[in-house]
Design an enzyme around this catalytic site. Structure first.
Site, PDB file in Angstrom:
ATOM      1  N   GLY A   1      -3.356  -6.977   8.281  1.00  0.00           N
ATOM      2  CA  GLY A   1      -2.727  -7.191   9.586  1.00  0.00           C
ATOM      3  C   GLY A   1      -1.320  -7.736   9.527  1.00  0.00           C
TER       4      GLY A   1
ATOM      5  CE  LYS B   1      -6.530  -0.921  -0.312  1.00  0.00           C
ATOM      6  NZ  LYS B   1      -6.781  -2.367  -0.351  1.00  0.00           N
TER       7      LYS B   1
ATOM      8  N   GLY C   1      -0.238  -3.475   4.051  1.00  0.00           N
ATOM      9  CA  GLY C   1      -0.773  -2.124   4.053  1.00  0.00           C
ATOM     10  C   GLY C   1      -0.002  -1.251   4.998  1.00  0.00           C
ATOM     11  CB  SER C   2      -1.041   0.184   8.231  1.00  0.00           C
ATOM     12  OG  SER C   2      -2.356   0.240   7.714  1.00  0.00           O
TER      13      SER C   2
ATOM     14  CG  ASP D   1      -2.120  -0.759   1.196  1.00  0.00           C
ATOM     15  OD1 ASP D   1      -2.342  -1.393   0.146  1.00  0.00           O
ATOM     16  OD2 ASP D   1      -2.883  -0.754   2.180  1.00  0.00           O
TER      17      ASP D   1
END
Lengths: 202, 297
Positions: free
Chosen positions: B217, B84, B238-239, B27
């Site tokens: 996650g 997205k 992602g994060s 991401d």
């Protein structure tokens, strides 16, 4: 050669399974190659489709770069599809400055030459060495061969939407490369052609 | 020499995902992050407005990225660029196709635009990836034209437990189908709320007919390798990268761990000295209405 040849598939990233499945129909033993130890004893190597810049970094990380250059220099048969073609090139256009060009084939390859994924396509093409029946070729963010040296045999070309004639399959000595992905169809003629090269070499 | 060329075929769409296998998709919110991801060896980047952890922290409606940012990311890197769109927001998808992104993620991480219908993905040349928490959900997305599936996990948490649950669920439901007598597949199709033809195909193949990545996650190299050992074809992060202490180093380590997921020595080596992981939230501490995996059906 009496025993079945062992053909490796470089298994760092990409569509390894599809190549392994195609090779398995060609009467060879298939081995995934991730380390220098795996590379020893294979009679030929397939470099699969995937992301060429990622594979470049992982070749280095795994310590495979020098052993692979040595084996290719010593004449081990290699075949690369798409990202594999880019890795086998002598030089790369539209690539990253730090990406690997193994120089197995005297060609200049342009990365993502056909455009973004919306331009990816399939078409029937003729491939020299694969018989008279056309072959369904799948091009995914595919490269093309911009130019080749004198020793390189051109196996196939396609006409782009703008009317240009582009080289998409080549062979030089024991090295072969295609812009497209024969491993994504059930037609194993390109793999059979490569296996024949491996048998002749062994 | 080529004659009729066909774009946007199922083979071309699903084939693109095959090329991403064994890789990490990261991401990114801008060109700078995209460059870091490419330098680390990502197989693709995913453009979005805010990373899930920020969406969670800041709240509000999360939408498709600004087209300028997507163009900037496309110009900055040579690897595939995904983006997205909101669930059901087929105009965001049309915009993303017009921007020539390489894959669209119809994602529960953004605020859904339609609570009854997902996008009819067959209408597009660009391929789609969708999230799923179980086999039936995956097959419903494939029925709508998804060419790639990712297990949902719980995005923006750094808690891998839901990713594990969803991946295990999908794998065990597939295994159950494969072991089932053929005449029981009809009622299995009903239970999974999926077309019989797809159920029969999965039973026969022993896997989904499309590539299955994991997401939601994943924060460490060991998390990525865990998901690969559980059967993922590749990893979305992602994060976990850009909310950590040293994104460039962590990104590279996750790429290397994913490629060497069966080799604990390598995972140990790349896990050392990465600095702070993202702080994270336990999924159990998030009230159910705020759990992103519950979006979509």
């Amino acid at each position: 050669m009496n025993r079945r040849p062992i053909v490796g598939v470089l298994a760092l990233q990409g569509d390894v399974r599809e190549h392994a499945r195609a090779l398995a129909t060609c009467d060879v033993d298939v081995r995934e190659v991730r380390t220098p130890a795996h590379l020893q004893g294979v009679n030929g190597l397939v470099i699969p489709g995937g992301e060429s810049t990622t594979m470049s970094k992982l070749l280095d990380f795994q310590g495979l770069l020098d052993p692979l250059r040595e084996r290719i220099g010593a004449g081990m048969p290699v075949y690369g599809s798409c990202a594999g073609m880019i890795l086998l090139a002598a030089s790369i256009l539209d690539g990253r400055a730090d990406q690997v060009a193994l120089g197995a084939i005297d060609m200049v390859v342009r990365r993502n030459a056909f455009g973004a994924q919306v331009d990816s396509f399939e078409a029937d093409i003729a491939v020299s060495g694969c018989g008279p029946e056309p072959l369904r070729a799948v091009f995914i963010r595919a490269p093309w061969v911009e130019s080749v040296g004198e020793q390189v045999e051109v196996l196939s070309r396609v006409v782009t939407p703008t009317g240009a004639d582009r080289i998409v399959a080549v062979r030089q000595g024991a090295a072969m490369a295609t812009s497209f992905h024969p491993e994504l169809t059930s037609d194993a003629r390109v793999h059979a052609l490569f296996v024949e090269m491996v048998r002749q070499h062994a | 020499m080529s004659n009729e060329r066909a774009t946007g075929t199922t083979r071309v769409k699903r084939g693109m995902a095959e090329m991403l296998k064994g890789g990490v998709i990261m991401d990114v919110v801008d060109a700078t992050q995209a460059k870091i991801a490419e330098d680390a060896g990502a197989v693709a980047v995913m453009a979005l407005e805010r990373v899930p952890a920020d969406i969670r922290a800041q709240g509000g409606v999360a939408r498709m990225s600004d087209p300028d940012l997507i163009e900037g990311i496309k110009a900055a890197v040579s690897i595939p660029v995904m983006a997205k769109a909101r669930i059901g927001h087929f105009v965001e998808a049309q915009v993303l196709q017009s921007l020539a992104v390489d894959y669209i993620d119809e994602s529960e991480v953004l605020t859904p635009a339609d609570y009854a219908h997902h996008i009819d993905k067959w209408q597009f040349t660009v391929p789609f990836v969708c999230g799923a928490t179980n086999l039936g959900e995956a097959l419903r997305r494939i029925t709508e034209g998804a060419a790639m599936i990712r297990s949902k996990g719980e995005a923006g948490t750094g808690d891998v437990s839901n990713a594990v649950t969803h991946m295990r669920t999908i794998r065990s439901e597939i295994a159950a189908l494969s072991a089932m007598p053929k005449d029981e597949l009809y009622s299995a199709a009903k239970e999974h709320r999926a077309p019989y033809e797809l159920i029969a195909e999965v039973a026969e193949l022993g896997k989904l007919p499309v590539v299955l990545f994991t997401a939601g996650g994943i924060a460490t190299p060991a998390d990525a390798a865990l998901m690969m050992q559980l059967g993922a074809d590749g990893v979305f992060v992602g994060s976990g990268i850009f909310k950590s202490g040293d994104p460039a180093k962590r990104a590279k380590a996750i790429v290397e761990a994913t490629a060497n997921y069966q080799d604990p020595d390598v995972i140990a080596r790349v896990s050392a000295g990465l600095g702070e992981a993202m702080v994270g939230i336990n999924v159990d501490d998030i009230p159910v209405p705020h759990r992103l995996a519950e979006r979509g059906w």
